[in-house]
Design a protein around this motif. Structure first.
Motif: not given
Length: 119
Positions: A1-21
């Motif tokens: 069994q593998v559990q996956l936990v995402e993070s990094g989501g956010d509210l950003v303006e268009a043309e910006r960048s985000l990094r999800l983990s």
């Protein structure tokens, strides 16, 4: 069994960048890893995938803007998102599928992280 936990989501303006983990509870070395997304009212769609050997694949809508990568030593997968568009707004899910020859190879989903892109 593998559990996956995402993070990094956010509210950003268009043309910006985000990094999800995506952090796995165990080794991901023998798992193909992917990011999917699902916008409200839409079906879940594949965004990007990376194989156990590092081969990558992208949806046409994100090619050239998003980059998937993995760090097996850290049991992690990342999604670098640049030049974000309003239409990238979705819940992003991490997905793992074991690279074995089987009718139903083990597969796991994370709980999702919300990305909202404002105009």
């Amino acid at each position: 069994q593998v559990q996956l936990v995402e993070s990094g989501g956010d509210l950003v303006e268009a043309e910006r960048s985000l990094r999800l983990s995506c952090l796995a509870s165990g080794s991901i070395g023998d798992y193909h890893m992917s990011w999917y997304r699902q916008a409200l009212g839409n079906q879940r769609e594949l965004v990007a995938s990376i194989s156990t050997t590092g081969s990558t694949n992208y949806a046409a809508s994100v090619k050239g803007r998003f980059t998937i990568s993995r760090d097996n030593a850290k049991n992690s997968v990342y999604l670098e998102m640049n030049a974000l568009k309003v239409e990238d707004t979705s819940v992003y899910y991490c997905y793992a599928r074991r690279a074995v020859v089987a009718i139903r190879p083990p597969e796991y989903w994370g709980q999702g992280t919300q990305v909202t892109v404002s105009p």
